[in-house]
Design an enzyme around this catalytic site. Structure first.
Site, PDB file in Angstrom:
ATOM      1  CD  GLU A 215     -26.804   1.745  -0.021  1.00 25.24           C
ATOM      2  OE1 GLU A 215     -27.900   1.946   0.819  1.00 25.24           O
ATOM      3  OE2 GLU A 215     -26.405   1.498  -0.986  1.00 25.24           O
TER       4      GLU A 215
ATOM      5  CB  CYS B  28      -0.962   0.005   1.148  1.00 23.08           C
ATOM      6  SG  CYS B  28      -1.986   1.362   1.263  1.00 23.08           S
TER       7      CYS B  28
END
Length: 443
Positions: free
Chosen positions: A413, A96
């Site tokens: 969501e 990352c």
């Protein structure tokens, strides 16, 4: 700058004089995301992509910022440079670059040795010994045992104390899980060529944002004193102001640090290949169900749980971190997104528990009171594939997967699902590590 949470107690009953944040009334709830963004800007000088994504759920973002601030910047067993280097080691396990670059800069700002950025061969042996447990926690946490704890705590010049080890374990688990969130929400892809996280000019909902100048603390005080007189701008103006602040922030940053730090011999630090921060780069996730039964056992929550065991242990060895972690777990559990559950024809709590238990199941953690056949009924195949990839192998994610999974999801969501992944994975790693520490202490 230290941002003190409102609940923090201070001598003589006074709040911190360095930055006072007035309590918000019910009428201010709509402005919570902006205020949290201002706090993040005041603390870091930039609005990170992860903070923006979490801004869709401000009640969670508040607890996240306070926990991470405590973990990295407040008093604790570990020196500040070690904290940021451990974050680099953890994020590098999943390649990352977004998180690695953020903490390379922070590591240098707190006085870290630039030579350490050459890789694990250039760091102290004590810190290098953490590589093994970093590797196991990131990919196969069920393999962590008391022998790993004994190895780290064995009395020598490079030994860790229990308090230091608990601090390090929380850092590792936090940044493994945060890497999942970064990949899951596309933050890792939002990188410019120089490695700086791009500020996406999109914000949750139709937010208003009060004027933020170069003196963030003064603006915050002004915001608190004259909130009713502050004029808010519309979305287009907000984008312009954030962009201007980002440019000013990066200009100030460039004056403090060069874009690419150089070593004493002129060699560029912060290498393009993150494998220098990683031990055994071929070690990765393996399906728990396919593991050798003689080497692995199902982790039963009824025997060792966060509420009954992990919380008290971590809080005893690293003061107050247990409360902050527990608050985050409760906040994500309290998030409401009824639309997701309605599409599946079930209650919100049922849908959310299905996701949480499915993530724990992938790490060998089982709940005796849960019927796991429900997972297949609640979660569509494409959603299960997405959850498994983000949880276990986030480095394999790509922007197309995020856009493709459950197209009927709103963006907020999708962020909610990724918050569940973050917290469920964090708790799973902590349970295995803390159980191993418990076994060491009672043996």
């Amino acid at each position: 700058m230290i941002l003190c949470p409102q609940s923090t107690e201070h001598p003589r009953g006074k709040q911190c004089q360095r930055l006072q944040v007035a309590k918000m009334s019910a009428s201010d709830k709509e402005r919570t995301p902006q205020l949290l963004f201002v706090k993040a800007l005041a603390s870091r000088g930039r609005l990170e992509a992860i903070t923006q994504q979490m801004g869709y759920h401000p009640q969670y973002l508040d607890s996240f910022l306070r926990m991470q601030h405590y973990l990295l910047h407040m008093d604790g067993p570990l020196p500040f440079d070690l904290r940021h280097y451990i974050a680099i080691m953890a994020a590098a396990r999943h390649r990352c670059r977004y998180l690695v670059n953020l903490h390379v800069l922070q590591f240098l700002r707190v006085g870290g040795d630039p030579q350490w950025l050459r890789g694990l061969d250039c760091i102290p042996p004590k810190l290098r010994k953490l590589s093994e447990i970093n590797k196991i926690l990131a990919h196969r946490p069920w393999l962590v045992g008391k022998e790993h704890i004994e190895k780290l705590l064995k009395i020598s010049e490079q030994s860790w104390s229990l308090a230091e080890l608990v601090h390090a374990v929380v850092l590792l688990a936090h940044y493994h899980a945060l890497a999942s969130f970064a990949f899951g929400c596309g933050c890792e892809q939002d990188m410019c060529p120089e490695g700086r996280g791009l500020l996406k000019l999109t914000v949750p909902g139709s937010l208003c944002f009060c004027e933020v100048g170069s003196s963030c603390s003064q603006d915050l005080l002004h915001l608190n004193r004259k909130r009713s007189l502050d004029s808010c701008v519309e979305l287009e103006s907000l984008r312009e102001r954030i962009h201007r602040l980002q440019v000013e922030s990066e200009t100030r940053e460039e004056m403090r640090l060069p874009e690419r730090e150089e070593g004493f011999d002129g060699e560029i630090l912060g290498p393009a290949d993150l494998s220098c921060y990683v031990q055994d780069s071929n070690f990765g996730y393996q399906d728990f169900a396919q593991c050798d039964e003689n080497q692995t056992q199902i982790f039963r929550v009824q025997d060792y749980s966060w509420e009954d065991h992990g919380f008290s242990l971590v809080n005893r060895l690293y003061s107050d971190i247990g409360y902050l972690l527990d608050e985050k777990f409760r906040k994500v559990d309290g998030l409401q997104s009824c639309a997701m559950a309605k599409r599946q024809g079930c209650e919100h709590a049922t849908f959310k528990r299905g996701i949480w238990n499915y993530i724990h199941c992938m790490f060998g953690i089982r709940y005796d009171d849960y019927d796991y056949t429900e997972v297949n009924h609640l979660l569509e195949r494409i959603l299960k594939l997405y959850i498994k990839t983000v949880t276990c192998s986030p480095e394999k994610m790509n922007p197309e997967m995020f856009e493709r999974f459950w197209k009927q999801f709103k963006h907020s969501e999708k962020v909610h699902v990724n918050l569940l992944i973050l917290e469920a994975r964090l708790q799973a790693e902590l349970l295995y590590a803390l159980r191993a520490i418990t076994h060491y202490m009672v043996s």
